[in-house]
Scaffold this active site. Structure first.
Site, short mmCIF file in Angstrom:
data_model
loop_
_atom_site.label_atom_id
_atom_site.label_comp_id
_atom_site.label_asym_id
_atom_site.label_seq_id
_atom_site.Cartn_x
_atom_site.Cartn_y
_atom_site.Cartn_z
N HIS A 188 11.95 28.42 56.06
CA HIS A 188 10.75 27.58 56.14
C HIS A 188 10.08 27.74 57.50
CE1 HIS A 188 12.75 24.67 58.78
NE2 HIS A 188 13.78 24.65 57.94
N CYS A 238 19.22 25.43 57.43
CA CYS A 238 18.09 26.27 57.05
C CYS A 238 17.89 27.45 58.00
CB CYS A 238 16.82 25.44 57.00
SG CYS A 238 16.82 24.19 55.71
#
Length: 460
Positions: A400, A434
């Protein structure tokens, strides 16, 4: 007339029952309550359980923003913040290496087994560089005893490294390894100098290893029956604990994972495999698949309910390869019968801790894309912010863009808008699990990936 009265009475009773029924929110589920509250505060924003994750930052994102602001104000010599980057060649070093033993030369051109056609090139880096890990360190004009200070380098600056060499002993430490480096000074001029080896972390883009991992993955996919682990938010059931612990000896958490049994006759011996992992099917019984996993030693039995054969990785035509050790990544695309590097850059991965986890290692498929997803504050359990251009590949692990922390004002969440850059990206692991990218690169990947043909490879 009596019939009309009867229907009218029935309608009134239904309305009364509905109005007196318990609310659909489970009072014991704080997350559902949060979602409902946030819907009221942000009626134009999509808040639902599928777009809500736990905290994605190991370190508060405000600290990263402060470090970024300081670096920009300081006029950092960081490679990404310097100009004239394309002039940094290894020839004409500009400094004398007489009487110095050069033990290695970096950033040399070499033949690759893949093509290069960069479709995204906003944050180009040298193949070999050093990340400074000291708060401040001197850059010298020589690695020998008679040396003067040319400049200074600061924490998390990324500098092109040219040579490894032997010089004089560094302080009281019995070390004599140095690096020659190149950077652009504040006047836009190319400068050269020397720093001790122990002031930073040597990093490299291991493109050859990235390519080899793709070829190995591609070969296995062509020659085997396969599926992928599916247990996002324990949709197919929580796996059993291991000796009353929810984390196995390899650091994989039970939540959003599946159990792997070494032997069906001894169900106590097991480990976990995370959601999204590709598994190769060797055999099956009524309730279990016997599988092999590329980054796990041995063969295992996994309950069939955790393996999805639908929405599978139909063919491997695209791959994002993440290097945890070097905190960088390469992006490859299959064109004809050859693989092409289409982008590369720095990345920030997860930290192993009490409540945080490393980015899982393995071969995954892209599970889904979300233009943004929201994350909770660890303490208040309220929505703290969101991450743009999320590509989910394992459990709650996404590739992301830079996280956006909401600004609280009179009980409302104020969105400050997308943030493009963090100075800390590509330095040391700082996320919850992440893979953090610059926002424009995350947007490029978001538009480029396809859930049917894109794999994510994570290695150390």
């Amino acid at each position: 007339m009596k019939k009309n009265c009867y229907f009218l009475f029935l309608i009134v009773c239904i309305i009364f029952i509905v109005s007196c029924s318990p609310k659909t929110i489970n009072r014991g589920d704080n997350r559902n309550k949060i979602v409902e509250e946030e819907k009221q505060l942000n009626k134009d924003v999509r808040y639902d359980e599928n777009y809500l994750e736990s905290n994605i930052n190991d370190i508060n994102i405000r600290e990263d923003e402060d470090i970024t602001e300081s670096a920009i104000k300081r006029g950092s010599i960081d490679y990404l913040l310097s100009s004239n980057q394309d002039t940094m060649k290894n020839s004409n070093l500009g400094i004398s290496l007489a009487n110095v033993l050069v033990t290695k030369t970096f950033n040399l051109e070499k033949k690759r087994n893949f093509d290069i056609d960069l479709m995204y090139n906003k944050y180009l880096m040298p193949n070999d560089y050093i990340v400074i890990t000291e708060e401040k360190t001197n850059i010298y004009n020589s690695p020998m005893e008679e040396r003067t200070v040319l400049s200074e380098a600061y924490l998390y600056e990324k500098i092109k490294v040219i040579n490894e060499l032997e010089g004089s002993q560094i302080n009281e430490k019995n070390m004599n390894k140095w690096y020659s480096i190149a950077w652009t000074n504040k006047n836009g001029e190319l400068s050269y100098g020397f720093i001790p080896e122990n002031v930073g972390l040597l990093r490299t883009f291991r493109f050859d290893k990235m390519y080899d991992s793709i070829i190995e993955f591609e070969k296995q996919l062509k020659n085997s029956r396969y599926g992928y682990v599916s247990n996002y938010k324990n949709i197919n059931g929580a796996p059993p604990l291991i000796n009353n612990k929810n984390t196995d000896k390899f650091g994989i958490n039970a939540y959003q994972s599946a159990p792997l049994y070494y032997n069906l006759k001894d169900m106590k011996e097991m480990r976990y495999v995370p959601d999204g992992m590709i598994v190769f099917i060797l055999d099956e019984s009524n309730e279990y698949f016997k599988v092999k996993i590329m980054d796990y030693e041995g063969e295992y039995w996994i309950p069939k309910k955790y393996v999805s054969l639908e929405n599978n990785l139909n063919v491997l035509l695209k791959a994002v390869v993440v290097d945890i050790n070097n905190q960088n990544e390469g992006v490859f695309e299959k064109r004809g019968d050859r693989w092409t590097l289409v982008s590369y850059g720095l990345a920030t991965t997860g930290v192993q801790g009490t409540y945080t986890f490393e980015t899982p290692v393995g071969k995954f498929k892209v599970l889904e894309k979300k233009d943004r997803f929201y994350y909770l504050n660890d303490i208040t359990k309220e929505i703290a912010g969101y991450a743009p251009y999320g590509i989910r590949f394992a459990q709650g692990a996404y590739i992301h863009g830079v996280p956006v922390e909401y600004i609280k004002s009179d009980g409302e969440n104020i969105d400050p808008g997308h943030k493009e850059f963090l100075f800390t990206i590509g330095t040391v692991p700082r996320s919850h699990k992440c893979v953090r990218n610059y926002t424009s690169h995350a947007k490029y990947l978001y538009d480029w990936v396809d859930t049917n043909n894109t794999g994510v490879i994570v290695f150390k």
